[in-house]
Design a protein around this motif. Structure first.
Motif, PDB file in Angstrom:
ATOM      1  N   ARG A   1       0.838  -1.208   0.000  1.00 18.68           N
ATOM      2  CA  ARG A   1       0.000   0.000   0.000  1.00 18.68           C
ATOM      3  C   ARG A   1       0.869   1.253   0.000  1.00 18.68           C
ATOM      4  O   ARG A   1       0.644   2.188  -0.791  1.00 18.68           O
ATOM      5  N   ASP A   2       1.867   1.288   0.881  1.00 24.59           N
ATOM      6  CA  ASP A   2       2.712   2.486   0.998  1.00 24.59           C
ATOM      7  C   ASP A   2       3.537   2.710  -0.262  1.00 24.59           C
ATOM      8  O   ASP A   2       3.751   3.864  -0.674  1.00 24.59           O
ATOM      9  N   LEU A   3       4.024   1.629  -0.875  1.00 27.08           N
ATOM     10  CA  LEU A   3       4.801   1.757  -2.105  1.00 27.08           C
ATOM     11  C   LEU A   3       3.963   2.377  -3.221  1.00 27.08           C
ATOM     12  O   LEU A   3       4.397   3.312  -3.905  1.00 27.08           O
ATOM     13  N   VAL A   4       2.753   1.856  -3.390  1.00 24.85           N
ATOM     14  CA  VAL A   4       1.894   2.322  -4.486  1.00 24.85           C
ATOM     15  C   VAL A   4       1.429   3.752  -4.241  1.00 24.85           C
ATOM     16  O   VAL A   4       1.539   4.623  -5.127  1.00 24.85           O
ATOM     17  N   LEU A   5       0.928   4.028  -3.047  1.00 30.20           N
ATOM     18  CA  LEU A   5       0.435   5.376  -2.755  1.00 30.20           C
ATOM     19  C   LEU A   5       1.569   6.397  -2.773  1.00 30.20           C
ATOM     20  O   LEU A   5       1.369   7.544  -3.204  1.00 30.20           O
ATOM     21  N   GLY A   6       2.758   5.989  -2.330  1.00 29.23           N
ATOM     22  CA  GLY A   6       3.897   6.907  -2.379  1.00 29.23           C
ATOM     23  C   GLY A   6       4.233   7.307  -3.801  1.00 29.23           C
ATOM     24  O   GLY A   6       4.504   8.483  -4.088  1.00 29.23           O
ATOM     25  N   ALA A   7       4.203   6.344  -4.710  1.00 29.77           N
ATOM     26  CA  ALA A   7       4.488   6.638  -6.122  1.00 29.77           C
ATOM     27  C   ALA A   7       3.414   7.527  -6.719  1.00 29.77           C
ATOM     28  O   ALA A   7       3.715   8.469  -7.466  1.00 29.77           O
ATOM     29  N   TYR A   8       2.155   7.259  -6.388  1.00 27.86           N
ATOM     30  CA  TYR A   8       1.063   8.082  -6.893  1.00 27.86           C
ATOM     31  C   TYR A   8       1.185   9.519  -6.377  1.00 27.86           C
ATOM     32  O   TYR A   8       0.991  10.486  -7.140  1.00 27.86           O
ATOM     33  N   ARG A   9       1.523   9.662  -5.107  1.00 27.69           N
ATOM     34  CA  ARG A   9       1.582  11.008  -4.505  1.00 27.69           C
ATOM     35  C   ARG A   9       2.752  11.817  -5.057  1.00 27.69           C
ATOM     36  O   ARG A   9       2.644  13.037  -5.190  1.00 27.69           O
ATOM     37  N   ARG A  10       3.862  11.151  -5.333  1.00 26.37           N
ATOM     38  CA  ARG A  10       5.002  11.896  -5.896  1.00 26.37           C
ATOM     39  C   ARG A  10       4.658  12.468  -7.259  1.00 26.37           C
ATOM     40  O   ARG A  10       5.158  13.523  -7.640  1.00 26.37           O
ATOM     41  N   PHE A  11       3.828  11.766  -8.001  1.00 24.71           N
ATOM     42  CA  PHE A  11       3.391  12.293  -9.294  1.00 24.71           C
ATOM     43  C   PHE A  11       2.371  13.405  -9.109  1.00 24.71           C
ATOM     44  O   PHE A  11       2.462  14.470  -9.728  1.00 24.71           O
ATOM     45  N   SER A  12       1.383  13.162  -8.245  1.00 28.92           N
ATOM     46  CA  SER A  12       0.311  14.135  -8.024  1.00 28.92           C
ATOM     47  C   SER A  12      -0.314  13.884  -6.656  1.00 28.92           C
ATOM     48  O   SER A  12      -0.872  12.807  -6.428  1.00 28.92           O
ATOM     49  N   PRO A  13      -0.242  14.841  -5.738  1.00 30.65           N
ATOM     50  CA  PRO A  13      -0.902  14.673  -4.439  1.00 30.65           C
ATOM     51  C   PRO A  13      -2.387  14.351  -4.580  1.00 30.65           C
ATOM     52  O   PRO A  13      -2.928  13.555  -3.810  1.00 30.65           O
ATOM     53  N   GLU A  14      -3.050  14.965  -5.577  1.00 32.43           N
ATOM     54  CA  GLU A  14      -4.476  14.694  -5.776  1.00 32.43           C
ATOM     55  C   GLU A  14      -4.700  13.243  -6.155  1.00 32.43           C
ATOM     56  O   GLU A  14      -5.623  12.593  -5.640  1.00 32.43           O
ATOM     57  N   LEU A  15      -3.845  12.709  -7.027  1.00 31.48           N
ATOM     58  CA  LEU A  15      -3.970  11.312  -7.429  1.00 31.48           C
ATOM     59  C   LEU A  15      -3.738  10.391  -6.229  1.00 31.48           C
ATOM     60  O   LEU A  15      -4.449   9.403  -6.044  1.00 31.48           O
ATOM     61  N   GLY A  16      -2.740  10.723  -5.413  1.00 35.77           N
ATOM     62  CA  GLY A  16      -2.468   9.930  -4.219  1.00 35.77           C
ATOM     63  C   GLY A  16      -3.618   9.946  -3.230  1.00 35.77           C
ATOM     64  O   GLY A  16      -3.964   8.914  -2.632  1.00 35.77           O
ATOM     65  N   ASP A  17      -4.238  11.108  -3.059  1.00 34.77           N
ATOM     66  CA  ASP A  17      -5.370  11.218  -2.137  1.00 34.77           C
ATOM     67  C   ASP A  17      -6.560  10.386  -2.622  1.00 34.77           C
ATOM     68  O   ASP A  17      -7.259   9.759  -1.822  1.00 34.77           O
ATOM     69  N   LEU A  18      -6.791  10.402  -3.937  1.00 34.23           N
ATOM     70  CA  LEU A  18      -7.868   9.571  -4.484  1.00 34.23           C
ATOM     71  C   LEU A  18      -7.578   8.091  -4.254  1.00 34.23           C
ATOM     72  O   LEU A  18      -8.460   7.320  -3.868  1.00 34.23           O
ATOM     73  N   GLY A  19      -6.330   7.703  -4.482  1.00 34.69           N
ATOM     74  CA  GLY A  19      -5.947   6.310  -4.269  1.00 34.69           C
ATOM     75  C   GLY A  19      -6.085   5.891  -2.816  1.00 34.69           C
ATOM     76  O   GLY A  19      -6.497   4.756  -2.520  1.00 34.69           O
ATOM     77  N   ALA A  20      -5.752   6.789  -1.890  1.00 33.34           N
ATOM     78  CA  ALA A  20      -5.823   6.457  -0.463  1.00 33.34           C
ATOM     79  C   ALA A  20      -7.236   6.131  -0.025  1.00 33.34           C
ATOM     80  O   ALA A  20      -7.436   5.360   0.934  1.00 33.34           O
ATOM     81  N   ARG A  21      -8.230   6.661  -0.702  1.00 32.68           N
ATOM     82  CA  ARG A  21      -9.622   6.403  -0.323  1.00 32.68           C
ATOM     83  C   ARG A  21      -9.948   4.906  -0.413  1.00 32.68           C
ATOM     84  O   ARG A  21     -10.762   4.395   0.361  1.00 32.68           O
TER      85      ARG A  21
END
Length: 601
Positions: free
Chosen positions: A326-346
């Motif tokens: 979970r942390d690996l995937v969300l970390g990669a998403y957030r580095r690209f776009s915080p908004e994308l990471g926040d959506l993924g975290a849901r």
């Protein structure tokens, strides 16, 4: 079942607690009054809609047509919600006869209700172009649906009479849908004895990535043997559905077996042909070259098929717990776009993911969009491998895409398959690049690079080989029924051509076509994976060279849903999928990775 109970998970050794989804955001239970009430309300609404509009659609002015379309969307969304719930419950346990009965019952009820709506799109397609333009100009509410109307009217030359369309719609539950169910329940019930344990298909296939070569061999041969014991049934399903498709294509005047899929994907035949030709031409430079390298790494001249996805000799192949994944995937998403990471975290903060492997559960992985009023759900069979982490990144990409596209509303949020794979493959690439960039050890970096190359070969080379297999099977089926042996011959031929002379196959591998659900559920879906991978490779190259603003354009592309075609969506990035050089650029990324592996090896 209450929400807290739904979040309880069995501790799987080495993986930590794995989440189960809670489907109560759709409906509280299978036998609750909410689902029954929705179906009853929609039956009355659909009948009323038919009484009010059947035979009159062409006479409606712009505002009236806009109101009718909004009501059609409302009814269809509730029916889709019910069908999504039933389908997800069924995916969670296909072996339970009570659940199977519930799924079939809902499917039949929804099918019967939606029969009252079949006339609407048929009559829309009989409206004169000039008259429709006048209606669109006269109503903002109707104009909002312009992309949906555009796509519906693509089927004008392929639609049949109202009576025949209604009959085919009603018969679907005892036709194609029934054969799909037979395939699903048969595969879910099969057990594959490996290492003294009876495994599901997903568990047995996972053993092909085991560190122990004896386990890989046993699993590989067992899968072929068990599928072979049931191959006559799988061949009957395949032959029946291929003939069903031929009849449908003939009546609807589709020129080729793939033409209906291309139309639904909003992509031209020549674009798919260019992708197909480019990938086949690249077989020797990509898959043939890589697997020859891998055989040398194992000290062999040939590579048995059960070793194709084997960990490299010096790969520790450690188990990755769920929380780390979970942390690996969300970390990669957030580095690209915080908004994308926040959506993924849901998806992780809420019970929207079903992760454990269990008997009866659907194999593989998927993201189901359900309806915009709710949220998507993800199904994975997480077993702690690096590939499972990439699968999670892939399905999460689908999930965030579906949330973003949901802002367009029920009818406009649906994305063609070719572009539906963009966000998923891009999510995989973000995760891989994050892992690769953080790795400083040359040996580990080479292993990671090889793993990524294998994933890309599975996504591009293997899926185009699947496309070849379907093309040949559907083509030959038009001359008569294919024996199981003949289907196996076609399968082996495309595998040998695509994977290269280094791969070694036995007779059991001729049965491996039988477990692949895409051939049954979505004929010719498979090329969408190669389309998406090559598109993302080109898109990622733009991202690496881009100035600020790429992430915003990317999110805008996902948010467009089904309102724009691939040319319009890719134009802001300077890309054009109709240009043959586009595919070469995407394949060049894979070729560059193989080049780097050759140099480091």
């Amino acid at each position: 079942m209450n929400r807290s109970a739904a979040m309880e998970t069995a501790d799987t050794p080495d993986l930590g607690p794995l989440p189960n989804w809670d489907l109560r955001d759709l409906y509280p239970s299978m036998d609750g009054p909410e689902l029954k009430a929705d179906l009853e309300r929609m039956e009355e609404a659909a009948k009323a809609f038919h009484r009010s509009h059947a035979g009159k659609v062409a006479t409606l002015d712009g505002p009236a047509l806009g109101r009718a379309l909004a009501e059609y969307e409302r009814i269809d969304e509730v029916l889709s919600r019910a069908m999504s719930y039933a389908g997800l419950v069924y995916s969670g346990n296909m072996s339970d006869s009570g659940i199977a009965k519930f799924y079939q019952s809902v499917q039949e009820r929804v099918n019967a209700i939606s029969t009252h709506l079949v006339f609407f799109t048929l009559e829309i397609n009989r409206i004169d172009d000039a008259q429709l333009e006048r209606c669109l100009a006269a109503s903002k509410e109707l104009a909002r649906y312009t992309p949906w109307l555009r796509d519906v009217r693509l089927y004008r030359e392929h639609q049949l009479s109202d009576e025949m369309e209604r009959m085919l719609h009603e018969k679907n539950v005892v036709g194609r849908a029934a054969w799909n169910r037979l395939f699903d329940e048969t595969l879910a019930a099969l057990r594959f004895p490996v290492g003294g344990k009876d495994l599901t298909c997903a568990e047995a296939l996972n053993k092909l990535s085991d560190r122990n070569p004896a386990v890989r061999k046993e699993a590989g041969q067992t899968v072929g043997r068990v599928l072979g014991d049931n191959i006559r049934l799988f061949a009957l399903v395949t032959n029946t559905l291929a003939k069903d498709k031929e009849i449908d294509d003939t009546w609807r005047n589709y020129k080729r077996p793939v033409s209906a899929r291309n139309l639904s994907n909003r992509v031209e035949d020549e674009v798919v042909d260019a992708l197909h030709a480019a990938v086949r031409e690249a077989y020797p430079a990509l898959s043939h070259r890589y697997y020859a390298m891998k055989a040398r790494w194992f000290g062999q001249e040939h590579l048995d098929y059960w070793d194709r996805n084997a960990p490299l000799p010096d790969d520790a192949d450690r188990t990755i717990p769920w929380t780390e994944a979970r942390d690996l995937v969300l970390g990669a998403y957030r580095r690209f776009s915080p908004e994308l990471g926040d959506l993924g975290a849901r998806f992780f903060d809420n019970p929207w993911i079903d992760a454990p492997v269990r008997p009866g559960k659907a194999p593989g992985a998927f993201a189901h969009p359900t309806v915009p009023a709710v949220h998507p759900y993800l199904l994975v069979n997480y077993q702690g491998k690096t590939r499972d982490v990439m699968t999670l990144a892939h399905e999460l990409g689908h999930g965030v895409h579906q949330i973003l596209a949901g802002s367009q509303g029920h009818l406009l949020s649906d994305t063609p398959l070719t572009l539906a794979e963009t966000a998923s493959v891009f999510g995989e690439m973000l995760t891989f690049r994050a892992l690769l960039d953080s790795e400083t050890d040359p040996k580990r970096r080479r292993i990671m690079l090889a793993t990524k190359v294998e994933d890309m070969l599975n996504t591009v080379i293997r899926q185009i080989a699947f496309y070849d297999f379907e093309t040949r099977v559907h083509g030959e089926r038009r001359q008569g029924e294919l024996t199981p042996e003949r289907i196996g011959e076609i399968w082996l031929a495309v595998q040998k051509e695509s994977l290269g002379p280094v791969l070694r196959f036995d007779d059991g591998y001729a049965n491996y076509w039988a477990y692949i659900p895409h051939f049954i559920h979505s004929p010719f879906y498979v090329y969408a994976y190669a389309f998406g991978d090559c598109l993302v490779n080109s898109l990622y190259a733009v991202y690496q060279d881009a100035e600020k603003g790429f992430a915003q354009k990317y999110l805008a592309m996902l948010s467009a849903g089904g309102t724009l075609r691939h040319r319009e969506l890719l134009a802001p990035f300077g890309l054009d999928a109709s240009d043959p050089a586009f595919w070469q650029k995407g394949l060049g990324v894979i070729r560059g990775f193989v080049d780097e592996l050759e140099q480091t090896a």
